[in-house]
Design a protein around this motif. Structure first.
Motif, mmCIF file in Angstrom:
data_model
loop_
_atom_site.group_PDB
_atom_site.id
_atom_site.type_symbol
_atom_site.label_atom_id
_atom_site.label_comp_id
_atom_site.label_asym_id
_atom_site.label_seq_id
_atom_site.Cartn_x
_atom_site.Cartn_y
_atom_site.Cartn_z
ATOM 1 N N PRO A 6 73.439 17.985 -33.412
ATOM 2 C CA PRO A 6 72.773 18.432 -34.643
ATOM 3 C C PRO A 6 72.588 19.940 -34.631
ATOM 4 C CG PRO A 6 71.593 16.601 -33.613
ATOM 5 C CD PRO A 6 72.614 17.071 -32.622
ATOM 6 N N PRO A 7 72.449 20.539 -35.797
ATOM 7 C CA PRO A 7 72.189 21.980 -35.838
ATOM 8 C C PRO A 7 70.931 22.325 -35.056
ATOM 9 C CG PRO A 7 72.752 21.152 -38.021
ATOM 10 C CD PRO A 7 72.574 19.955 -37.156
ATOM 11 N N ALA A 8 70.966 23.433 -34.344
ATOM 12 C CA ALA A 8 69.832 23.822 -33.506
ATOM 13 C C ALA A 8 68.969 24.894 -34.145
ATOM 14 C CB ALA A 8 70.338 24.321 -32.151
ATOM 15 N N VAL A 9 69.435 25.442 -35.259
ATOM 16 C CA VAL A 9 68.685 26.502 -35.929
ATOM 17 C C VAL A 9 68.531 26.155 -37.397
ATOM 18 C CG1 VAL A 9 69.471 28.279 -34.343
ATOM 19 C CG2 VAL A 9 70.785 27.817 -36.421
ATOM 20 N N ALA A 10 67.576 26.823 -38.029
ATOM 21 C CA ALA A 10 67.381 26.665 -39.468
ATOM 22 C C ALA A 10 67.907 27.893 -40.185
ATOM 23 C CB ALA A 10 65.896 26.486 -39.779
ATOM 24 N N PRO A 11 68.413 27.727 -41.403
ATOM 25 C CA PRO A 11 68.843 28.915 -42.153
ATOM 26 C C PRO A 11 67.642 29.759 -42.547
ATOM 27 C CG PRO A 11 68.876 26.974 -43.546
ATOM 28 C CD PRO A 11 68.578 26.489 -42.165
ATOM 29 N N LYS A 12 67.855 31.034 -42.687
ATOM 30 C CA LYS A 12 66.775 31.896 -43.160
ATOM 31 C C LYS A 12 66.470 31.559 -44.623
ATOM 32 C CE LYS A 12 67.818 35.793 -40.112
ATOM 33 N NZ LYS A 12 68.184 37.230 -40.038
ATOM 34 N N PRO A 13 65.240 31.684 -45.041
ATOM 35 C CA PRO A 13 64.908 31.406 -46.442
ATOM 36 C C PRO A 13 65.635 32.370 -47.376
ATOM 37 C CG PRO A 13 62.923 31.489 -45.078
ATOM 38 C CD PRO A 13 64.056 32.014 -44.233
ATOM 39 N N ALA A 14 66.041 31.852 -48.506
ATOM 40 C CA ALA A 14 66.693 32.691 -49.512
ATOM 41 C C ALA A 14 65.621 33.393 -50.351
ATOM 42 C CB ALA A 14 67.592 31.830 -50.386
ATOM 43 N N VAL A 15 66.081 34.177 -51.308
ATOM 44 C CA VAL A 15 65.154 34.855 -52.223
ATOM 45 C C VAL A 15 64.243 33.811 -52.853
ATOM 46 C CG1 VAL A 15 64.962 36.239 -54.319
ATOM 47 C CG2 VAL A 15 66.805 36.684 -52.688
ATOM 48 N N ALA A 16 62.954 33.969 -52.670
ATOM 49 C CA ALA A 16 61.998 32.941 -53.086
ATOM 50 C C ALA A 16 61.994 32.747 -54.599
ATOM 51 C CB ALA A 16 60.601 33.314 -52.610
ATOM 52 N N ALA A 74 65.110 16.927 -41.027
ATOM 53 C CA ALA A 74 64.991 16.647 -42.456
ATOM 54 C C ALA A 74 66.358 16.486 -43.115
ATOM 55 C CB ALA A 74 64.204 17.769 -43.134
ATOM 56 N N VAL A 75 67.274 17.391 -42.816
ATOM 57 C CA VAL A 75 68.592 17.341 -43.461
ATOM 58 C C VAL A 75 69.417 16.161 -42.955
ATOM 59 C CG1 VAL A 75 70.771 18.587 -43.755
ATOM 60 C CG2 VAL A 75 68.604 19.808 -43.968
ATOM 61 N N LEU A 76 69.339 15.864 -41.667
ATOM 62 C CA LEU A 76 70.049 14.693 -41.141
ATOM 63 C C LEU A 76 69.503 13.405 -41.749
ATOM 64 C CD1 LEU A 76 70.538 15.524 -37.356
ATOM 65 C CD2 LEU A 76 72.334 15.096 -39.035
ATOM 66 N N GLY A 77 68.187 13.361 -41.981
ATOM 67 C CA GLY A 77 67.607 12.193 -42.623
ATOM 68 C C GLY A 77 68.114 12.006 -44.041
ATOM 69 N N TYR A 78 68.492 13.109 -44.661
ATOM 70 C CA TYR A 78 69.005 13.047 -46.043
ATOM 71 C C TYR A 78 70.495 12.748 -46.073
ATOM 72 C CZ TYR A 78 69.299 14.201 -51.009
ATOM 73 O OH TYR A 78 69.490 14.138 -52.374
ATOM 74 N N THR A 79 71.274 13.490 -45.291
ATOM 75 C CA THR A 79 72.732 13.369 -45.358
ATOM 76 C C THR A 79 73.280 12.234 -44.503
ATOM 77 O OG1 THR A 79 73.112 14.892 -43.515
ATOM 78 C CG2 THR A 79 72.909 15.849 -45.720
ATOM 79 N N GLN A 80 72.546 11.852 -43.438
ATOM 80 C CA GLN A 80 73.001 10.827 -42.501
ATOM 81 C C GLN A 80 74.347 11.204 -41.873
ATOM 82 O OE1 GLN A 80 71.166 7.837 -41.724
ATOM 83 N NE2 GLN A 80 69.648 9.128 -42.736
ATOM 84 N N ALA A 93 78.033 16.209 -39.279
ATOM 85 C CA ALA A 93 79.024 17.155 -39.810
ATOM 86 C C ALA A 93 78.541 17.755 -41.125
ATOM 87 C CB ALA A 93 80.369 16.462 -40.002
ATOM 88 N N ASP A 94 77.993 16.918 -42.014
ATOM 89 C CA ASP A 94 77.478 17.431 -43.284
ATOM 90 C C ASP A 94 76.297 18.376 -43.047
ATOM 91 O OD1 ASP A 94 79.355 16.091 -44.714
ATOM 92 O OD2 ASP A 94 78.003 14.626 -45.610
ATOM 93 N N ALA A 95 75.469 18.058 -42.066
ATOM 94 C CA ALA A 95 74.323 18.920 -41.773
ATOM 95 C C ALA A 95 74.786 20.314 -41.364
ATOM 96 C CB ALA A 95 73.461 18.300 -40.676
ATOM 97 N N HIS A 96 75.855 20.393 -40.583
ATOM 98 C CA HIS A 96 76.393 21.698 -40.201
ATOM 99 C C HIS A 96 76.959 22.432 -41.416
ATOM 100 C CE1 HIS A 96 76.089 21.923 -35.785
ATOM 101 N NE2 HIS A 96 76.138 20.614 -35.825
ATOM 102 N N ASP A 97 77.606 21.697 -42.310
ATOM 103 C CA ASP A 97 78.137 22.324 -43.525
ATOM 104 C C ASP A 97 76.999 22.819 -44.419
ATOM 105 O OD1 ASP A 97 80.716 21.833 -42.689
ATOM 106 O OD2 ASP A 97 80.942 19.993 -43.867
#
Length: 216
Positions: A56-66, A189-195, A198-202
């Protein structure tokens, strides 16, 4: 000296040793031939292939422009629309979709303040799952559990509505109490959504790209 005779009176003639040896060799050959013909040969054993599952991804993306600050007691539609307009061109995301994602981020600040959901994660899920200009696809089990109406018009949530779909997806992502600013929380959270790992990394790659975009 007279040769011995059999019980019937006929002489028992012994075969020469050379002939016996030859017959033995022939019999052995026949046995081997028949054995090879009926015995299943051993199958060749190829090299053992070890498949390593994608972690699974080990990092979170930085927040975008709020997205704009939510104003519960006044309309923020114009402000949200202007925010979406400025991001539509640099992100390539349709303006209406951006407004839906931004609205979901705004509402989750109140409903789940510890979730820290950025609209960029919703947009990235939409990109990976090929939404195009339609609503964010929400898996049926998640829709049944977290469906919410993004407007206060008293109507039931509609999966074909851009705002309802984005808001429902946001509620599903934040339902587990994870902090999406952390790698573990975002990944869970994202893995719970996408299941799908590979999609989580994308999704991570797409969300990271959105985080670098500045409003036009």
């Amino acid at each position: 000296m007279a040769e011995p005779t059999s019980r019937g009176g006929m002489r028992r003639r012994q075969l020469p040793q050379g002939l016996l040896l030859a017959l033995g060799v022939v019999a052995t050959g026949l046995v081997l031939l028949l054995t090879v013909g009926v015995t299943k040969p051993d199958q060749a054993v190829g090299p053992t292939v070890t498949t390593t599952a994608l972690p699974p991804p080990a990092v979170a993306p930085k927040p975008a422009v709020a997205a704009p600050v939510d104003h519960p007691d006044s309309s923020d539609v114009a402000e949200l629309d202007e925010w979406a307009r400025r991001l539509a061109k640099p992100t390539g995301v349709p303006r209406a979709l951006l407004a839906a994602y931004g609205r979901a981020e705004m509402w989750m600040r109140t409903e789940r303040p510890g979730c820290h959901l950025s609209w960029s994660t919703l947009a990235a899920i939409g990109q990976v799952q090929a939404v195009g200009s339609g609503p964010l696809p929400v898996p049926d089990p998640l829709w049944h559990s977290f469906a919410g109406r993004a407007s206060s018009d008293g109507k039931p949530p509609d999966p074909r509505d851009l705002d309802d779909a984005a808001f429902t997806a946001a509620r599903a992502l934040c339902a587990g109490g994870q902090d999406l600013l952390t790698g573990q929380g975002w990944s869970t959270a994202v893995l719970g959504y996408t299941q799908s790992t590979a999609d989580a990394h994308d999704v991570l790659a797409a969300a990271t790209t959105y985080a670098t975009v500045a409003p036009a």
